[in-house]
Design an enzyme around this catalytic site. Structure first.
Site, PDB file in Angstrom:
ATOM      1  N   GLU A  95      -6.867   1.404   5.416  1.00  0.00           N
ATOM      2  CA  GLU A  95      -6.193   0.955   4.194  1.00  0.00           C
ATOM      3  C   GLU A  95      -6.509  -0.524   3.988  1.00  0.00           C
ATOM      4  O   GLU A  95      -6.479  -1.310   4.932  1.00  0.00           O
ATOM      5  CB  GLU A  95      -4.680   1.166   4.313  1.00  0.00           C
ATOM      6  CG  GLU A  95      -3.845   0.535   3.211  1.00  0.00           C
ATOM      7  CD  GLU A  95      -4.239   0.991   1.815  1.00  0.00           C
ATOM      8  OE1 GLU A  95      -4.417   0.120   0.944  1.00  0.00           O
ATOM      9  OE2 GLU A  95      -4.378   2.214   1.610  1.00  0.00           O
ATOM     10  N   CYS A  98      -5.539  12.667  -7.832  1.00  0.00           N
ATOM     11  CA  CYS A  98      -4.739  12.823  -9.049  1.00  0.00           C
ATOM     12  C   CYS A  98      -5.622  12.875 -10.289  1.00  0.00           C
ATOM     13  O   CYS A  98      -5.116  12.858 -11.410  1.00  0.00           O
ATOM     14  CB  CYS A  98      -3.722  11.684  -9.174  1.00  0.00           C
ATOM     15  SG  CYS A  98      -4.471  10.047  -9.285  1.00  0.00           S
ATOM     16  N   TYR A 105      -7.787   5.515   2.660  1.00  0.00           N
ATOM     17  CA  TYR A 105      -6.809   5.209   1.604  1.00  0.00           C
ATOM     18  C   TYR A 105      -5.415   5.651   2.064  1.00  0.00           C
ATOM     19  O   TYR A 105      -4.721   6.405   1.396  1.00  0.00           O
ATOM     20  CB  TYR A 105      -7.183   5.884   0.283  1.00  0.00           C
ATOM     21  CG  TYR A 105      -8.643   5.750  -0.088  1.00  0.00           C
ATOM     22  CD1 TYR A 105      -9.126   4.599  -0.704  1.00  0.00           C
ATOM     23  CD2 TYR A 105      -9.542   6.776   0.191  1.00  0.00           C
ATOM     24  CE1 TYR A 105     -10.473   4.477  -1.042  1.00  0.00           C
ATOM     25  CE2 TYR A 105     -10.892   6.660  -0.138  1.00  0.00           C
ATOM     26  CZ  TYR A 105     -11.344   5.507  -0.753  1.00  0.00           C
ATOM     27  OH  TYR A 105     -12.675   5.397  -1.081  1.00  0.00           O
ATOM     28  N   GLN A 108       4.138   7.966  -3.535  1.00  0.00           N
ATOM     29  CA  GLN A 108       4.154   9.044  -4.519  1.00  0.00           C
ATOM     30  C   GLN A 108       5.461   9.040  -5.312  1.00  0.00           C
ATOM     31  O   GLN A 108       6.537   8.830  -4.752  1.00  0.00           O
ATOM     32  CB  GLN A 108       3.972  10.397  -3.837  1.00  0.00           C
ATOM     33  CG  GLN A 108       2.604  10.595  -3.199  1.00  0.00           C
ATOM     34  CD  GLN A 108       1.490  10.799  -4.218  1.00  0.00           C
ATOM     35  OE1 GLN A 108       1.661  10.580  -5.409  1.00  0.00           O
ATOM     36  NE2 GLN A 108       0.324  11.210  -3.744  1.00  0.00           N
TER      37      GLN A 108
END
Length: 507
Positions: free
Chosen positions: A373, A456, A352, A326
């Site tokens: 992942e 997002c 994820y 991030q």
């Protein structure tokens, strides 16, 4: 006046009209109308806020024309703010900087509400939380490298163009990135390093995102400012520079070329570390095809180690500029805390997972976290972080694509969870495109009682929530977080709970 089903005559670039701005669209542009002899036409308005009326000039004459307000007869003074960046224009990446802070947060909350409403989802959207200051929050940056009149430029493409805008001193970046970018520009000029695309069109004005004067606006709208034609790409030339800063002020820099080779890169790396002691790492790697930043292959260290240390949530991670993390450290701390509270304890399935920043936060109270992942280097970084935190026994990492796992290897997932129905919650944090249908359908078959979805992109979030609601879930709340201050983007945490009966599990 034309009938409602008639399309008004196409506008011409340079035409001046009176426009009334009615709202903001999802990208932060004003949405308004102009009255023509052939009827009322919808338009988009740069630098326009709801309630404003004024004279505007047509910049782009497409299906929905784009105009720029030149003079306002009526202004939304209570919502308008003096931009915090002196180089800001309505075409800057931080598109909302002309809105006051309160209005920015209201816009983002309305943006989330509209996305859910478009899919018929009724959910309470909380006020937007803003954990970080509006400037100096961005901990990573990627620059296009170009040369203009003998001067090296580290920049980004202006909206809707391939004109490179200098961005070395962007005030959104953390200070160490700005210092490293300015020093690197000076070093590249002195050492004449080959560039992959040395002479693309480069902005000739100082404004961030586009010129401000009508004549310059129209010049760019008709093809961009004058400059040398772009030459063919050089395989061994510098194309991109990626930077990552840590909370301790250390910076990792990656130099990227199409071939992965760069004559003189060693000299540049040593000079940069000497000029900026905060630069702990300089590496070399491949750029991807077209506008793809990172290509295949690992980063090769030129000076220092490839990775730098970052601490988030009390846990230590080793990051390279290539690994996703991030960009807003303070906002990520807040967001992960909210996700942890929503997920609760017990066994948690995380999809994820990236380098494990949220994984380890969840593992602090959960009995077990199964983290999925697909990117190998991210999984290795996550495993190392879990081991150093003493959480290796409580976290099980699966290196796999989430959709492929549900579609073809569901038993592997069930075994990791300890049997069907053992997961008390699932936590999702997919890329902007959202989840594949196979992932959402697989979660519904597992019958996980609670899903915490971090996104997002409000549009793909709402689309995926609608699919989960059709499979027996209800969305109980949505919590927006201002992870990207001054821009139109917003992060959202949505919580879903099982309301219907679960379908049969995967075979």
């Amino acid at each position: 006046m034309s009938r409602p089903d008639q399309r008004p005559k196409r506008l011409k670039v340079g035409t001046r009209l009176t426009v009334t701005v009615e709202a903001l669209d999802a990208s932060g542009l004003g949405r308004g109308r102009v009255d023509l002899a052939s009827g009322s036409a919808p338009v988009l308005v740069e630098d326009g806020l709801p309630g404003e009326v004024g004279e505007a000039v047509v910049l782009y004459a497409g299906r929905t024309p784009v105009l720029r307000l030149l003079r306002r007869r009526r202004t939304a003074a209570e919502r308008r703010a003096q931009p915090l960046c002196p180089r800001w224009t309505p075409r800057s990446p931080c598109r909302l900087m002309h809105l006051c802070r309160t209005a920015q947060l209201e816009f983002k909350r309305a943006r989330v509400r509209a996305a859910f409403a478009a899919h018929g989802i009724e959910v309470e959207v909380a006020p937007v939380e803003a954990p970080s200051p509006p400037l100096g929050w961005r901990a990573s940056a990627t620059f296009i490298v170009a040369r203009h009149k003998g001067t090296v430029v580290l920049g980004a493409y202006r909206r809707r163009t391939h004109v490179v805008q200098p961005m070395e001193a962007c005030p959104l970046h953390e200070g160490p990135i700005t210092r490293a970018a300015l020093a690197l520009r000076t070093i590249l000029e002195a050492q004449s390093l080959p560039l992959a695309n040395p002479q693309p069109p480069v902005a000739s004005d100082d404004a961030c995102g586009g010129p401000g004067e009508p004549a310059a606006l129209l010049e760019e709208a008709r093809g961009g400012p004058p400059g040398s034609a772009a030459s063919g790409p050089a395989a061994d030339g510098l194309k991109y520079v990626a930077m990552r800063a840590s909370g301790a002020g250390r910076v990792a820099v990656a130099l990227l070329s199409p071939s992965g080779r760069l004559p003189g890169a060693d000299r540049v790396a040593e000079a940069l570390r000497a000029a900026v002691p905060a630069v702990a790492s300089v590496s070399l790697g491949h750029s991807g095809p077209g506008d793809v930043i990172f290509g295949d292959g690992a980063l090769v260290p030129l000076a220092g180690e490839v990775a730098i240390e970052e601490v988030l949530g009390g846990h230590r991670f080793l990051l390279t500029p290539r690994l996703f993390f991030q960009v807003n450290r303070l906002a990520a701390e807040y967001l992960h805390g909210r996700a942890k509270a929503a997920a609760g304890g017990g066994c948690i399935l995380e999809l994820y997972a990236g380098v494990g920043a949220l994984t380890l936060r969840l593992a602090g109270e959960a009995q077990r976290v199964v983290a999925v992942e697909r990117v190998g280097p991210a999984v290795r970084a996550a495993r190392q972080a879990a081991a150093e935190a003493g959480l290796a026994e409580r976290v099980h990492f699966i290196e796999a694509d989430a959709a492929a796992l549900f579609s073809g290897d569901a038993r592997r997932l069930q075994e990791a969870l300890g049997g069907r129905g053992s997961a008390g919650a699932a936590v999702l944090n997919p890329p902007r495109k959202g989840c594949a249908p196979a992932v959402l359908d697989g979660l519904a078959r597992l019958g996980v009682p609670r899903i915490v979805y971090v996104s997002c992109n409000p549009d793909t979030l709402a689309r995926d929530v609608a699919r989960l609601c059709a499979a027996g879930y209800g969305c109980v709340r949505a919590e927006p977080v201002d992870l990207f201050p001054e821009s139109e983007h917003v992060e959202v945490l949505a919580v879903l709970e099982r309301t219907g009966s679960a379908a049969s599990g995967p075979a």
